[in-house]
Design a protein around this motif. Structure first.
Motif, PDB file in Angstrom:
ATOM      1  N   ASP A   1       0.829  -1.210   0.000  1.00 31.29           N
ATOM      2  CA  ASP A   1       0.000   0.000   0.000  1.00 31.29           C
ATOM      3  C   ASP A   1       0.861   1.257   0.000  1.00 31.29           C
ATOM      4  O   ASP A   1       0.550   2.241  -0.686  1.00 31.29           O
ATOM      5  N   GLY A   2       1.970   1.235   0.747  1.00 34.54           N
ATOM      6  CA  GLY A   2       2.858   2.392   0.771  1.00 34.54           C
ATOM      7  C   GLY A   2       3.521   2.641  -0.572  1.00 34.54           C
ATOM      8  O   GLY A   2       3.674   3.798  -0.995  1.00 34.54           O
ATOM      9  N   ILE A   3       3.900   1.575  -1.266  1.00 37.27           N
ATOM     10  CA  ILE A   3       4.507   1.723  -2.601  1.00 37.27           C
ATOM     11  C   ILE A   3       3.491   2.316  -3.574  1.00 37.27           C
ATOM     12  O   ILE A   3       3.811   3.207  -4.370  1.00 37.27           O
ATOM     13  N   ALA A   4       2.240   1.834  -3.519  1.00 34.96           N
ATOM     14  CA  ALA A   4       1.201   2.362  -4.406  1.00 34.96           C
ATOM     15  C   ALA A   4       0.959   3.852  -4.158  1.00 34.96           C
ATOM     16  O   ALA A   4       0.673   4.606  -5.099  1.00 34.96           O
ATOM     17  N   ARG A   5       1.093   4.291  -2.892  1.00 37.23           N
ATOM     18  CA  ARG A   5       0.897   5.718  -2.572  1.00 37.23           C
ATOM     19  C   ARG A   5       2.147   6.544  -2.802  1.00 37.23           C
ATOM     20  O   ARG A   5       2.106   7.769  -2.687  1.00 37.23           O
ATOM     21  N   GLY A   6       3.287   5.900  -3.078  1.00 35.66           N
ATOM     22  CA  GLY A   6       4.528   6.631  -3.298  1.00 35.66           C
ATOM     23  C   GLY A   6       5.160   7.146  -2.025  1.00 35.66           C
ATOM     24  O   GLY A   6       5.838   8.184  -2.032  1.00 35.66           O
ATOM     25  N   GLU A   7       4.993   6.425  -0.924  1.00 31.05           N
ATOM     26  CA  GLU A   7       5.569   6.862   0.350  1.00 31.05           C
ATOM     27  C   GLU A   7       7.023   6.403   0.441  1.00 31.05           C
ATOM     28  O   GLU A   7       7.419   5.408  -0.150  1.00 31.05           O
ATOM     29  N   SER A   8       7.795   7.127   1.243  1.00 32.99           N
ATOM     30  CA  SER A   8       9.210   6.816   1.386  1.00 32.99           C
ATOM     31  C   SER A   8       9.544   6.082   2.678  1.00 32.99           C
ATOM     32  O   SER A   8      10.677   5.645   2.872  1.00 32.99           O
ATOM     33  N   ALA A   9       8.556   5.967   3.602  1.00 36.33           N
ATOM     34  CA  ALA A   9       8.795   5.285   4.876  1.00 36.33           C
ATOM     35  C   ALA A   9       7.504   4.586   5.293  1.00 36.33           C
ATOM     36  O   ALA A   9       6.401   5.070   4.996  1.00 36.33           O
ATOM     37  N   PRO A  10       7.617   3.452   5.985  1.00 37.47           N
ATOM     38  CA  PRO A  10       6.403   2.752   6.429  1.00 37.47           C
ATOM     39  C   PRO A  10       5.659   3.550   7.495  1.00 37.47           C
ATOM     40  O   PRO A  10       6.271   4.265   8.299  1.00 37.47           O
ATOM     41  N   ARG A  11       4.330   3.423   7.509  1.00 36.00           N
ATOM     42  CA  ARG A  11       3.516   4.161   8.468  1.00 36.00           C
ATOM     43  C   ARG A  11       3.483   3.501   9.835  1.00 36.00           C
ATOM     44  O   ARG A  11       3.115   4.145  10.822  1.00 36.00           O
ATOM     45  N   ARG A  12       3.837   2.228   9.915  1.00 37.04           N
ATOM     46  CA  ARG A  12       3.794   1.510  11.183  1.00 37.04           C
ATOM     47  C   ARG A  12       5.047   0.663  11.321  1.00 37.04           C
ATOM     48  O   ARG A  12       5.760   0.395  10.345  1.00 37.04           O
ATOM     49  N   ALA A  13       5.298   0.252  12.551  1.00 39.08           N
ATOM     50  CA  ALA A  13       6.477  -0.581  12.801  1.00 39.08           C
ATOM     51  C   ALA A  13       6.296  -1.939  12.110  1.00 39.08           C
ATOM     52  O   ALA A  13       5.198  -2.491  12.062  1.00 39.08           O
ATOM     53  N   LEU A  14       7.394  -2.464  11.581  1.00 45.59           N
ATOM     54  CA  LEU A  14       7.364  -3.718  10.851  1.00 45.59           C
ATOM     55  C   LEU A  14       8.008  -4.831  11.665  1.00 45.59           C
ATOM     56  O   LEU A  14       8.889  -4.573  12.499  1.00 45.59           O
ATOM     57  N   ALA A  15       7.563  -6.038  11.419  1.00 49.08           N
ATOM     58  CA  ALA A  15       8.191  -7.191  12.068  1.00 49.08           C
ATOM     59  C   ALA A  15       9.542  -7.477  11.422  1.00 49.08           C
ATOM     60  O   ALA A  15       9.786  -7.111  10.269  1.00 49.08           O
ATOM     61  N   TYR A  16      10.411  -8.139  12.147  1.00 51.39           N
ATOM     62  CA  TYR A  16      11.711  -8.572  11.627  1.00 51.39           C
ATOM     63  C   TYR A  16      12.511  -7.405  11.054  1.00 51.39           C
ATOM     64  O   TYR A  16      13.150  -7.504  10.007  1.00 51.39           O
ATOM     65  N   ALA A  17      12.474  -6.267  11.754  1.00 47.73           N
ATOM     66  CA  ALA A  17      13.201  -5.091  11.258  1.00 47.73           C
ATOM     67  C   ALA A  17      14.704  -5.355  11.216  1.00 47.73           C
ATOM     68  O   ALA A  17      15.407  -4.837  10.352  1.00 47.73           O
TER      69      ALA A  17
END
Length: 541
Positions: A331-347
């Motif tokens: 979803d972030g790639i489709a919106r053209g965002e440069s950073a995730p909106r929430r914390a991700l697993a396995y960072a």
């Protein structure tokens, strides 16, 4: 095999860019305008971002290559053995670096390598003009690169971003369907197994496409960090699903699936088929944690069954966490965002740029192959005093570099030789039967446009892409259009023969030195993976 409108659009664009390069080269009175035309067919790609990513590094690589030719030719021209060895070693070293650099920057090294051969070998008969020749070739090649980038970026550009987003969506959708098959315990049919293996190949293709995203003009170009984060998770999904299938089968054989696990598997399958919405992932993770709270029996026979059940739940937790991350990143790639909106697993595992595999052994074999191919071509040139021997040496260098990434480049190089011979026959008809009747640029455009468009169409179809490339590059080189008609049949035949002989010699040397087959590459990848596991077990990476 029938081209659609996108293929026709690319064919018209590449033909237009080639004719634009020709017109500008003639207007600027450059000595070899056909170099600019041939460069367009090497540089231009269907996606504008891919063309731009190559264009920048091709210009830099061209300048580096012509500079090296100017440095090497004058002091070594009276020692042909030393000059040949110097040019061969330079080309080999540049190809080695190119194969280790798994990014668009690889074109910089490759161009720097074979451009020195393109400039250096023809200049040995007139070393006093090497600087003027090098400047002219740099101008012609750069003009072709700029025309390709300009037309690709301005005329109905097809951006990398939307194509990449669509490919990611299709990949995750197919993975969701496979997930449902695995969790339902369906027996894997041969067709399903083929589809699963195809997912691994498509993940690599998406990764290759993503390398051009930073050079794109679309909104998704800002999402390069998210694509890098998604890459590792996409690859991780495949082994997680395989291990889940193993554990489900093992638990069924041991004691069967208890109702709680059955319900979890069914709900995760439904969630995955629905596109892995993030809102439901937290609920599923909580249910998995609750199912895993039951204590393990300390004695046989229930201990092993409980251990397999706990392992299954652990893999199910990984599947949901990675699936949730993939959906958020998609979803972030489709919106053209440069950073995730929430914390991700396995960072820690997938944080930022993941290193790519580098096979130094195969890179060295490729470098040795191009070095020996150049030496073989020059040896034949010197032994026979062939007037066009420089052309054979040039083509040997170029072909070994262009196909160096393949497991077995020899068949592709031989196919290139075959279609170069076909191009020579067709260009001969055009050059001696039609072009003598052409007396202005407008008529020249009308004569050249159909074959140039045909080459572009062939390049858009994977099965015929090498054919289109051979006809587009070598066809323009053989046509050798200049500001006035001065073709001579004997010289043309000699030049065409030199092109084919150089390519065939490159194929022979490649077959002897470089061809290994996919099995050899697979063994090397397995060995590299085992070394990674050993390092991880020693806590060294």
């Amino acid at each position: 095999m029938l081209p659609g409108w996108r293929q026709w659009l690319f064919a018209l664009k590449i033909a237009g860019a080639a004719l634009l390069a020709l017109g500008l080269a003639l207007w600027l009175d450059l000595p070899r305008p056909y170099w600019a035309m041939a460069t367009v067919y090497i540089t231009m790609q269907p996606l504008s971002g891919a063309t731009r990513s190559k264009a920048l590094y091709r210009v830099i690589g061209t300048v580096a290559g012509v500079s090296m030719a100017v440095v090497l030719v004058p002091p070594l021209v009276d020692a042909p053995e030393m000059l040949t060895l110097a040019l061969a070693l330079w080309t080999a070293a540049c190809l080695y670096l190119s194969l280790l650099d798994r990014s668009p920057r690889a074109y910089l090294f490759m161009l720097a390598g074979y451009t020195a051969a393109l400039i250096g070998f023809p200049a040995v008969t007139a070393p006093d003009t090497i600087f003027e020749t090098a400047v002219s070739r740099a101008e012609e090649i750069t003009l072709g690169i700029l025309c390709a980038a300009l037309v690709a970026g301005l005329v109905l550009p097809e951006s990398v971003g939307p194509v990449l987003a669509a490919r990611v969506g299709a990949w995750l959708g197919e993975t969701g369907r496979w997930t449902a098959d695995v969790l339902s315990g369906a027996v894997e049919a041969p067709a399903v197994r083929v589809r699963r293996l195809r997912l691994a190949a498509e993940a690599a293709e998406i990764d290759a496409l993503a390398t051009h995203l930073a050079y794109d003009a679309s909104a998704q170009s800002r999402a390069v960090p998210l694509v890098q984060l998604l890459r590792g998770r996409m690859l991780m999904l495949l082994p997680v699903l395989s291990s889940l299938a193993d554990r489900i089968a093992a638990l069924r054989d041991l004691a069967g699936l208890d109702p709680a696990v059955k319900a979890l598997l069914a709900d995760v399958a439904t969630w995955s088929e629905a596109g892995a919405p993030a809102t439901e992932a937290d609920v599923l993770l909580a249910r998995i944690a609750a199912a895993d709270e039951s204590s393990l029996p300390s004695t046989s026979p229930g201990f092993w069954t409980a251990l397999v059940r706990a392992s299954l739940l652990d893999r199910l937790r990984e599947l949901v966490a990675i699936g949730r991350d993939c959906r958020a990143l998609q979803d972030g790639i489709a919106r053209g965002e440069s950073a995730p909106r929430r914390a991700l697993a396995y960072a820690g595992e997938f944080g930022g740029r993941a290193p790519r595999h580098r096979d130094h052994g195969m890179a060295l074999r490729s470098a040795l192959g191009v070095c020996l191919a150049i030496l073989a071509c020059v040896a034949a040139w010197i032994a026979t005093a062939w007037p066009d021997g420089a052309t054979a040496a040039m083509m040997g260098a170029v072909l070994c570099c262009l196909f160096a990434t393949q497991d077995d480049p020899a068949p592709a190089i031989l196919g290139f030789a075959t279609w170069t011979a076909v191009a020579a026959a067709a260009i001969g008809v055009l050059l001696f039967g039609i072009l003598p009747q052409v007396h202005d640029f407008a008529t020249l455009v009308m004569v050249l446009a159909p074959p140039l468009i045909l080459c572009g169409l062939l390049m858009t179809i994977p099965r015929t892409m090498p054919v289109g490339l051979a006809l587009g590059v070598n066809g323009n080189a053989l046509l050798a259009i200049q500001d006035r008609y001065a073709s001579e049949f004997g010289a043309y035949v000699n030049s065409a023969l030199a092109l084919v002989v150089g390519i065939v010699l490159a194929a022979v040397v490649t077959r002897l030195v470089r061809s290994v087959g996919a099995e050899h590459g697979a063994r090397r990848l397995v060995a590299a993976s085992r070394a990674d596991l050993a390092r991880a077990a020693r806590r060294r990476g």
